[in-house]
Motif scaffolding. Structure first.
Motif, short mmCIF file in Angstrom:
data_model
loop_
_atom_site.label_atom_id
_atom_site.label_comp_id
_atom_site.label_asym_id
_atom_site.label_seq_id
_atom_site.Cartn_x
_atom_site.Cartn_y
_atom_site.Cartn_z
N GLU A 164 0.62 -1.15 -0.07
CA GLU A 164 -0.17 -0.29 -0.41
C GLU A 164 0.86 1.55 -0.25
N VAL A 232 -10.39 1.44 2.57
CA VAL A 232 -11.43 1.35 1.55
C VAL A 232 -12.40 2.32 0.76
N THR A 239 -11.31 6.26 -6.93
CA THR A 239 -11.02 5.54 -7.56
C THR A 239 -12.33 6.17 -9.00
N ALA A 281 -6.97 1.96 -7.98
CA ALA A 281 -7.58 0.63 -8.42
C ALA A 281 -6.71 -0.49 -7.90
N ILE A 282 -5.70 -0.24 -8.50
CA ILE A 282 -4.74 -1.29 -7.78
C ILE A 282 -4.69 -0.85 -5.63
N ASN A 283 -4.46 0.08 -5.75
CA ASN A 283 -4.50 0.28 -4.05
C ASN A 283 -5.48 -0.44 -3.34
N LEU A 285 -7.41 -2.48 -3.92
CA LEU A 285 -8.21 -3.96 -4.22
C LEU A 285 -7.12 -4.88 -3.83
N LEU A 288 -8.99 -3.29 0.29
CA LEU A 288 -10.15 -4.53 0.17
C LEU A 288 -9.55 -6.38 0.33
N ALA A 289 -7.99 -6.26 0.10
CA ALA A 289 -7.81 -7.56 0.22
C ALA A 289 -6.79 -7.09 1.83
#
Length: 302
Positions: A164, A232, A239, A281-283, A285, A288-289
């Motif tokens: 992150e 998030v 995003t 968008a990658i960050n 996700l 979220l994980a």
């Protein structure tokens, strides 16, 4: 005459164990990489400076980790040794990965060298990839296994914190050159999202390495879940907002790549805006994980 046994000067296990051997390979590959680049003088701009910093920093820090474990100082320094080595190894993996992409794109693809210069640059790229691979192997070997009690940074949420912050740093590079967040209040909100989430993730990493999680006014796991949920939600807004004000013609954005970018062999300003949107968008996700794994940890502990 009686045989005298000489005592070992240091902890040789730190060098002969599987992790120790991998660390020696990391230092060797990093040293070979920057030696090849220095020999030909193959760096002369900010991209080259970043690549050289990655290789030299990783080489120096790996030697420091080996020295500390060889002498046995890990219990005498004011950091958590269960968290520090794997945190560094994860950062080193990402740094060497970025250098392994940036260096060949900048100095092989764009500049199209020939002869011995090209050979040296290809060799440097290969050893940079080997360095990245070695660090990723260390992360795989030292991360927490199911049911194992270890430092937080060795767990999946801890490693995600490193990702992150690293992705946020790349966003900061693109968003500040040129400054692309001052055209609208919505873009300034996106910058605030990147900064706030980066700072909070970095604070968590520092607290874990410094073993200061007890300083928090609430339980550490509850703080993690609350802050990750907030991140998030904030990244979800960024995003959506970032593409609207950069690529929607109704909001003054450019939906298509300008013709001026076609003649530019490197990233143009529009390409950087696209990169920021993708990295956002990658960050999202990743966060979220992180939230899912953090919630699982609380559920298991409960």
């Amino acid at each position: 005459m009686p045989i005298q046994r000489t005592k070992s000067v240091g902890n040789t296990q730190a060098l002969t164990s599987q992790v120790g051997i991998v660390r020696l390979l990391e230092a060797l590959f990093a040293c070979i990489t920057f030696s090849l680049v220095v020999h030909q003088g193959n760096w002369d701009d900010r991209n080259g400076d970043w690549c050289m910093f990655c290789w030299c920093f990783c080489f120096a820090m790996t030697l420091l980790v080996l020295l500390v474990e060889f002498i046995g100082l890990q219990h005498r320094i004011p950091v958590s040794w269960k968290n520090f080595p794997i945190t560094f190894a994860m950062y080193a993996t990402l740094m060497c990965l970025s250098a392994s992409v940036i260096y060949p794109v900048t100095y092989i693809q764009h500049r199209a060298p020939s002869g011995k210069t090209k050979d040296y640059r290809i060799a440097a790229t290969v050893f940079s990839c080997l360095t990245c691979l070695a660090y990723s192997v260390e992360v795989t070997m030292t991360r927490a296994k199911p049911g194992e009690v270890t430092g937080y940074m060795a767990s999946v949420p801890g490693l995600l914190k490193v990702v992150e912050t690293f992705v946020a740093c790349i966003i900061f590079v693109f968003i500040s050159d040129p400054i692309s967040y001052d055209r609208h209040e919505g873009l300034k909100w996106c910058l605030a999202v990147y900064c706030i989430c980066f700072i909070l993730s970095l604070v968590v990493i520092v607290l874990c390495i410094g073993e200061c999680t007890g300083w928090l006014p609430c339980a550490f796991n509850k703080f993690l879940s609350g802050y990750t949920l907030l991140a998030v939600l904030m990244y979800a807004t960024a995003t959506v907002i970032w593409p609207i004000y950069n690529f929607d013609s109704k909001q003054g954005g450019r939906p298509r790549r300008p013709s001026s970018c076609s003649s530019n062999r490197s990233f143009c300003d529009w390409d950087k805006l696209v990169a920021i949107a993708v990295l956002t968008a990658i960050n999202l996700l990743v966060y979220l994980a992180d939230l899912v794994y953090s919630a699982r940890l609380i559920f298991i502990q409960a």
